[in-house]
Scaffold this motif. Structure first.
Motif, PDB file in Angstrom:
ATOM      1  N   SER A 253     -10.302  50.443  -2.512  1.00  0.00           N
ATOM      2  CA  SER A 253     -11.431  50.124  -3.678  1.00  0.00           C
ATOM      3  C   SER A 253     -10.735  48.537  -4.119  1.00  0.00           C
ATOM      4  O   SER A 253      -9.565  48.151  -3.776  1.00  0.00           O
ATOM      5  N   SER A 254     -11.644  47.883  -4.596  1.00  0.00           N
ATOM      6  CA  SER A 254     -11.412  46.477  -5.074  1.00  0.00           C
ATOM      7  C   SER A 254     -10.280  46.456  -6.407  1.00  0.00           C
ATOM      8  O   SER A 254      -9.436  45.597  -6.488  1.00  0.00           O
ATOM      9  N   GLU A 277     -12.730  40.338  -5.354  1.00  0.00           N
ATOM     10  CA  GLU A 277     -14.021  40.612  -4.527  1.00  0.00           C
ATOM     11  C   GLU A 277     -14.484  39.326  -3.874  1.00  0.00           C
ATOM     12  O   GLU A 277     -15.123  39.591  -2.750  1.00  0.00           O
ATOM     13  N   THR A 278     -14.283  38.273  -4.646  1.00  0.00           N
ATOM     14  CA  THR A 278     -14.799  36.915  -3.809  1.00  0.00           C
ATOM     15  C   THR A 278     -13.802  36.832  -2.719  1.00  0.00           C
ATOM     16  O   THR A 278     -14.215  36.368  -1.617  1.00  0.00           O
ATOM     17  N   ILE A 279     -12.386  37.061  -2.869  1.00  0.00           N
ATOM     18  CA  ILE A 279     -11.472  36.571  -1.555  1.00  0.00           C
ATOM     19  C   ILE A 279     -11.542  37.727  -0.690  1.00  0.00           C
ATOM     20  O   ILE A 279     -12.017  37.384   0.449  1.00  0.00           O
ATOM     21  N   LEU A 280     -12.033  38.929  -0.954  1.00  0.00           N
ATOM     22  CA  LEU A 280     -12.285  40.199  -0.074  1.00  0.00           C
ATOM     23  C   LEU A 280     -13.534  39.593   0.820  1.00  0.00           C
ATOM     24  O   LEU A 280     -13.854  39.967   1.959  1.00  0.00           O
ATOM     25  N   ASN A 281     -14.870  39.098  -0.215  1.00  0.00           N
ATOM     26  CA  ASN A 281     -15.942  38.608   0.881  1.00  0.00           C
ATOM     27  C   ASN A 281     -15.544  37.528   1.891  1.00  0.00           C
ATOM     28  O   ASN A 281     -16.344  37.511   2.613  1.00  0.00           O
ATOM     29  N   LYS A 288     -12.758  39.856   9.248  1.00  0.00           N
ATOM     30  CA  LYS A 288     -11.463  40.915   9.306  1.00  0.00           C
ATOM     31  C   LYS A 288     -11.469  42.126   8.461  1.00  0.00           C
ATOM     32  O   LYS A 288     -10.414  42.963   8.398  1.00  0.00           O
ATOM     33  N   VAL A 289     -12.603  42.185   7.653  1.00  0.00           N
ATOM     34  CA  VAL A 289     -12.591  43.475   6.508  1.00  0.00           C
ATOM     35  C   VAL A 289     -14.008  43.795   6.607  1.00  0.00           C
ATOM     36  O   VAL A 289     -15.016  42.766   6.985  1.00  0.00           O
TER      37      VAL A 289
END
Length: 357
Positions: A253-254, A277-281, A288-289
């Motif tokens: 999870s984030s 979450e911005t980085i994960l986007n 990559k994700v």
């Protein structure tokens, strides 16, 4: 006989009055005759009742009540409709006194001037200020933490720019407002109340420092988030369980990623889950994700409105080109790199590490 009775005599008298053309017949009210309108004396018809002059405090109290009934503001017409017998001079005196003591705000709208109740915490701040200063302060207060540009203040207040600049400097000296530089324009300053924290749209959030985008900091966060998800995916594959369980256990999870980044201590500023979450986007856009959304019980850590975002690392379908895999392909200062400069290929530590690898 019937004709000689008292009743017959009264009827003969009444018939005689009607035949004579006298259009008057006494009306009995509580045993006494009351004159009809055509019999009212002229002196009584000309008497006029002088309206009672309202007390100034009662007028002010009523204006305050109207402002509470209409929180967005009232006009002179609203006050006039509510108190039609009040003289314009009395109304003006009551409004001016309420403005001078800081109980009302003076606003300007498309339909004219508006009077609005002032909040108690701000009532004493503008005590002693003139109406123009109060108007500018109210406009800045309505802008909240997003601030407002001096040109927009001029448009809403209809005051000269020189007068607005003078008022802004005076309010800044009193520490009632402050000027904040906006990332949207390097030379643009917005004004907001002194005790407000600027919105992310003004400061740029955690990714900006003194209006400069921290590309290296973003890249470090990008790498660490990706590394955490890759480690979790490898641990799931090493568990030797069935493919479905491996896939489900590779998600994070984030909130888990946010907790991992906070424990690393690589950020000097406090990061929120929204920042992570911005980085994960960005990792999703890079391929990559991947992300999935599942239902979650209310109160579960990391859930929002009964939903939770889960992320897991994936292998890219197509490998990136050789140029992108070099340090120069991702270098944030590529345009400033040249021989003889402060940044050059000969002293680039990233190039040395890449060649040694």
């Amino acid at each position: 006989s019937v004709t000689s009775s008292p009743r017959a005599a009264a009827l003969r008298d009444l018939a005689g009055v009607c035949a004579a053309g006298v259009g008057y017949y006494p009306r009995l009210t509580a045993g006494r005759p009351r004159p009809t309108p055509d019999r009212v004396p002229a002196a009584m018809a000309e008497v006029k009742v002088k309206p009672e002059v309202p007390d100034p405090l009662e007028i002010e109290s009523r204006i305050i009540e109207l402002c509470h009934q209409f929180p967005h503001g009232i006009t002179d017409q609203v006050i006039q409709n509510d108190m039609p017998h009040m003289e314009p001079q009395q109304r003006a005196m009551a409004i001016n006194r309420l403005l001078s003591v800081g109980q009302l705000d003076l606003l300007r709208s498309n339909t004219g001037l508006l009077y609005r109740i002032k909040e108690s915490q701000n009532a004493g701040k503008m005590k002693g200020s003139d109406n123009q200063e109060k108007l500018v302060y109210q406009i800045i207060e309505d802008a909240a933490n997003k601030g407002i540009w001096s040109r927009d203040i001029r448009y809403k207040s209809n005051l000269p720019l020189t007068e607005i600049n003078k008022i802004l400097k005076n309010l800044e000296s009193k520490k009632l407002i402050k000027a904040v530089k906006s990332v949207a324009a390097s030379k643009k300053k917005v004004y907001m109340l002194y005790n407000l924290q600027p919105d992310r749209s003004v400061t740029g959030g955690a990714w900006y420092s003194d209006q400069d985008f921290e590309s290296e900091f973003v890249e470090v966060l990008n790498q660490q988030c990706c590394k955490f998800l890759q480690t979790k995916a490898e641990a799931a594959r090493d568990s030797k369980q069935n493919p479905m369980i491996q896939r489900n256990s590779s998600f994070a999870s984030s909130h888990e990623v946010w907790k991992y980044i906070c424990e690393l201590g690589i950020s000097k500023v406090e990061l929120s889950m929204e920042d992570i979450e911005t980085i994960l986007n960005t990792l999703i856009y890079d391929g990559k994700v991947e992300m999935t959304i599942i239902a979650a019980k209310e109160g579960t850590v990391g859930s929002v409105d009964g939903h939770m975002k889960l992320y897991r690392a994936v292998n890219p379908i197509i490998q990136p080109t050789g140029l992108i895999r070099t340090p120069c392909g991702l270098c944030p200062v590529f345009d400033d790199c040249h021989e003889g400069g402060e940044i050059s290929p000969s002293n680039c530590i990233y190039m040395v590490e890449w060649l040694e690898f």
